[in-house]
Write a protein that holds these residues in place. Sequence first.
Motif, PDB file in Angstrom:
ATOM      1  N   LYS A 230       0.810  -1.223   0.000  1.00 33.71           N
ATOM      2  CA  LYS A 230       0.000   0.000   0.000  1.00 33.71           C
ATOM      3  C   LYS A 230       0.842   1.272   0.000  1.00 33.71           C
ATOM      4  O   LYS A 230       0.405   2.302  -0.541  1.00 33.71           O
ATOM      5  CB  LYS A 230      -0.961   0.008   1.189  1.00 33.71           C
ATOM      6  CG  LYS A 230      -0.304   0.213   2.543  1.00 33.71           C
ATOM      7  CD  LYS A 230      -1.352   0.265   3.644  1.00 33.71           C
ATOM      8  CE  LYS A 230      -0.697   0.521   4.997  1.00 33.71           C
ATOM      9  NZ  LYS A 230      -1.690   0.550   6.086  1.00 33.71           N
ATOM     10  N   ASP A 231       2.046   1.238   0.591  1.00 31.34           N
ATOM     11  CA  ASP A 231       2.838   2.472   0.672  1.00 31.34           C
ATOM     12  C   ASP A 231       3.185   3.004  -0.712  1.00 31.34           C
ATOM     13  O   ASP A 231       3.020   4.200  -0.996  1.00 31.34           O
ATOM     14  CB  ASP A 231       4.113   2.238   1.483  1.00 31.34           C
ATOM     15  CG  ASP A 231       3.829   2.066   2.973  1.00 31.34           C
ATOM     16  OD1 ASP A 231       2.713   2.431   3.398  1.00 31.34           O
ATOM     17  OD2 ASP A 231       4.706   1.563   3.692  1.00 31.34           O
ATOM     18  N   ASP A 232       3.665   2.127  -1.584  1.00 28.37           N
ATOM     19  CA  ASP A 232       3.980   2.565  -2.947  1.00 28.37           C
ATOM     20  C   ASP A 232       2.726   3.020  -3.677  1.00 28.37           C
ATOM     21  O   ASP A 232       2.735   4.026  -4.400  1.00 28.37           O
ATOM     22  CB  ASP A 232       4.652   1.429  -3.727  1.00 28.37           C
ATOM     23  CG  ASP A 232       6.068   1.151  -3.241  1.00 28.37           C
ATOM     24  OD1 ASP A 232       6.644   2.041  -2.581  1.00 28.37           O
ATOM     25  OD2 ASP A 232       6.583   0.051  -3.511  1.00 28.37           O
ATOM     26  N   GLY A 233       1.640   2.276  -3.486  1.00 26.12           N
ATOM     27  CA  GLY A 233       0.391   2.646  -4.147  1.00 26.12           C
ATOM     28  C   GLY A 233      -0.160   3.968  -3.653  1.00 26.12           C
ATOM     29  O   GLY A 233      -0.633   4.796  -4.437  1.00 26.12           O
ATOM     30  N   LEU A 234      -0.082   4.191  -2.344  1.00 27.92           N
ATOM     31  CA  LEU A 234      -0.587   5.447  -1.791  1.00 27.92           C
ATOM     32  C   LEU A 234       0.221   6.642  -2.276  1.00 27.92           C
ATOM     33  O   LEU A 234      -0.321   7.740  -2.434  1.00 27.92           O
ATOM     34  CB  LEU A 234      -0.581   5.391  -0.262  1.00 27.92           C
ATOM     35  CG  LEU A 234      -1.739   4.632   0.384  1.00 27.92           C
ATOM     36  CD1 LEU A 234      -1.534   4.534   1.890  1.00 27.92           C
ATOM     37  CD2 LEU A 234      -3.077   5.295   0.085  1.00 27.92           C
ATOM     38  N   ASN A 235       1.499   6.438  -2.511  1.00 24.33           N
ATOM     39  CA  ASN A 235       2.311   7.539  -3.048  1.00 24.33           C
ATOM     40  C   ASN A 235       1.768   8.013  -4.393  1.00 24.33           C
ATOM     41  O   ASN A 235       1.770   9.208  -4.693  1.00 24.33           O
ATOM     42  CB  ASN A 235       3.766   7.102  -3.186  1.00 24.33           C
ATOM     43  CG  ASN A 235       4.485   7.029  -1.849  1.00 24.33           C
ATOM     44  OD1 ASN A 235       4.086   7.698  -0.894  1.00 24.33           O
ATOM     45  ND2 ASN A 235       5.525   6.219  -1.778  1.00 24.33           N
ATOM     46  N   LYS A 236       1.312   7.071  -5.196  1.00 23.46           N
ATOM     47  CA  LYS A 236       0.735   7.448  -6.490  1.00 23.46           C
ATOM     48  C   LYS A 236      -0.597   8.172  -6.296  1.00 23.46           C
ATOM     49  O   LYS A 236      -0.862   9.193  -6.941  1.00 23.46           O
ATOM     50  CB  LYS A 236       0.550   6.202  -7.360  1.00 23.46           C
ATOM     51  CG  LYS A 236      -0.062   6.471  -8.729  1.00 23.46           C
ATOM     52  CD  LYS A 236       0.729   7.493  -9.531  1.00 23.46           C
ATOM     53  CE  LYS A 236       2.102   6.975  -9.912  1.00 23.46           C
ATOM     54  NZ  LYS A 236       2.818   7.953 -10.785  1.00 23.46           N
ATOM     55  N   PHE A 237      -1.438   7.668  -5.388  1.00 20.99           N
ATOM     56  CA  PHE A 237      -2.703   8.353  -5.110  1.00 20.99           C
ATOM     57  C   PHE A 237      -2.451   9.771  -4.583  1.00 20.99           C
ATOM     58  O   PHE A 237      -3.184  10.709  -4.906  1.00 20.99           O
ATOM     59  CB  PHE A 237      -3.533   7.559  -4.098  1.00 20.99           C
ATOM     60  CG  PHE A 237      -4.327   6.434  -4.703  1.00 20.99           C
ATOM     61  CD1 PHE A 237      -5.447   6.694  -5.475  1.00 20.99           C
ATOM     62  CD2 PHE A 237      -3.955   5.111  -4.497  1.00 20.99           C
ATOM     63  CE1 PHE A 237      -6.195   5.662  -6.030  1.00 20.99           C
ATOM     64  CE2 PHE A 237      -4.691   4.068  -5.048  1.00 20.99           C
ATOM     65  CZ  PHE A 237      -5.810   4.341  -5.821  1.00 20.99           C
ATOM     66  N   LYS A 238      -1.406   9.937  -3.778  1.00 19.45           N
ATOM     67  CA  LYS A 238      -1.093  11.261  -3.231  1.00 19.45           C
ATOM     68  C   LYS A 238      -0.614  12.218  -4.318  1.00 19.45           C
ATOM     69  O   LYS A 238      -0.806  13.432  -4.206  1.00 19.45           O
ATOM     70  CB  LYS A 238      -0.044  11.128  -2.128  1.00 19.45           C
ATOM     71  CG  LYS A 238      -0.598  10.498  -0.855  1.00 19.45           C
ATOM     72  CD  LYS A 238       0.494  10.233   0.175  1.00 19.45           C
ATOM     73  CE  LYS A 238      -0.086   9.560   1.408  1.00 19.45           C
ATOM     74  NZ  LYS A 238       0.965   9.214   2.407  1.00 19.45           N
ATOM     75  N   GLU A 239       0.019  11.681  -5.353  1.00 18.65           N
ATOM     76  CA  GLU A 239       0.374  12.535  -6.499  1.00 18.65           C
ATOM     77  C   GLU A 239      -0.889  13.049  -7.182  1.00 18.65           C
ATOM     78  O   GLU A 239      -0.955  14.204  -7.615  1.00 18.65           O
ATOM     79  CB  GLU A 239       1.214  11.743  -7.505  1.00 18.65           C
ATOM     80  CG  GLU A 239       2.630  11.438  -7.058  1.00 18.65           C
ATOM     81  CD  GLU A 239       3.379  10.652  -8.123  1.00 18.65           C
ATOM     82  OE1 GLU A 239       2.954  10.689  -9.308  1.00 18.65           O
ATOM     83  OE2 GLU A 239       4.371   9.986  -7.776  1.00 18.65           O
ATOM     84  N   TRP A 240      -1.869  12.186  -7.301  1.00 17.53           N
ATOM     85  CA  TRP A 240      -3.113  12.561  -7.966  1.00 17.53           C
ATOM     86  C   TRP A 240      -3.980  13.467  -7.096  1.00 17.53           C
ATOM     87  O   TRP A 240      -4.682  14.339  -7.601  1.00 17.53           O
ATOM     88  CB  TRP A 240      -3.909  11.305  -8.323  1.00 17.53           C
ATOM     89  CG  TRP A 240      -3.258  10.434  -9.351  1.00 17.53           C
ATOM     90  CD1 TRP A 240      -2.423  10.829 -10.357  1.00 17.53           C
ATOM     91  CD2 TRP A 240      -3.392   9.013  -9.480  1.00 17.53           C
ATOM     92  NE1 TRP A 240      -2.037   9.747 -11.110  1.00 17.53           N
ATOM     93  CE2 TRP A 240      -2.612   8.616 -10.600  1.00 17.53           C
ATOM     94  CE3 TRP A 240      -4.093   8.034  -8.780  1.00 17.53           C
ATOM     95  CZ2 TRP A 240      -2.522   7.292 -11.014  1.00 17.53           C
ATOM     96  CZ3 TRP A 240      -4.009   6.719  -9.193  1.00 17.53           C
ATOM     97  CH2 TRP A 240      -3.223   6.351 -10.302  1.00 17.53           C
TER      98      TRP A 240
END
Length: 331
Positions: A83-93
């Motif tokens: 989830k950490d890597d995935g959340l980083n992408k969501f936080k970019e968006w």
Amino acid sequence: MPSLFGRKVKVIHHIDHLHPIMKLTIKTILDSYLPDIVKGYGFKYADPRWGEPIFIPYGYLDGEYKDTLQAFKKVMEEINDRKDDGLNKFKEWYPDVKFFDIYRFVQYSVPGTEEGYTPGIAVDPLMNYNYFKDGMEEVKNEIMGDVVVATPSLSSFTEFKFYDPIINRRNEIIDAYIWLNRTFHENYDKDKMYDETLGRYYMNFIFNFLEEFGKGRRLSEITEGEVLLIPMFVWGKNKTFDNISNNIVDTWKNSKLFKDSMFHEIDALPVILNKQYLNSIIEKYSNKFNKVILISDKKLPQINKCTECPSSLGNLKILKEGNFSKIFLAK
């Protein structure tokens, strides 16, 4: 056995090839994340701009399980691993929101792998969301002093005290969705697979989060103040229930949506935050406030043409109207 995401795993190309309990688990959580209820508290599940950043290939869920709760634990372990890597992408968006460990589950496939494609499940995290941004902007200079909100729909992004007509119906809401999901799967799912134990567990997990989130600002009753702020969702015709009873399931059963088998269009929130509820709040409590302010998630016509607006507002003196708001003198 190719390498996926850095680990050697078995590629499973269809949910039917998973252990039956894991298959039952996935089919249950796909329908148990309460999107309308979290909306009622000012949250939504994040929509990916492309792909699915938090993705679990079916191969990682291979194995044997004694029950759905054990299988769900395995799903959550895999989510936590990535989830950490995935959340980083969501936080970019979505750089200006907060994310929470509540998830929407969807089936998804990644193309272009060694096997041609890799199927699995993806999860989208819960985030706070202002459905009333335009209305709040219009009335920002009016919502000062002792403000009470008539629903929890602003609770994720304001510090206002609020009255919550949803949380007290928690058990009824969960029972209603268990009934709805079970009815759907019994009639339209070839496998007839939905696990009440896991569905109830995950919905309670979501409600525990919602109840705790606004704990210090939730009012057991509306007393008095300077501004009574009423957020109003405008439901489309396909979401409006004409014959609203005190029971959610009874209301659903009498609806055109249910009779037309539109199960995935049926929500509990329009039954709870309906026009009758807003009318009752205005009739009971408006005289305890100096102003009553209505804000909407959609544009509204003028008050004399506003069929969406609670009729009891007609008893108050209108001070100002915007595209998404109406301000009334209550005393």
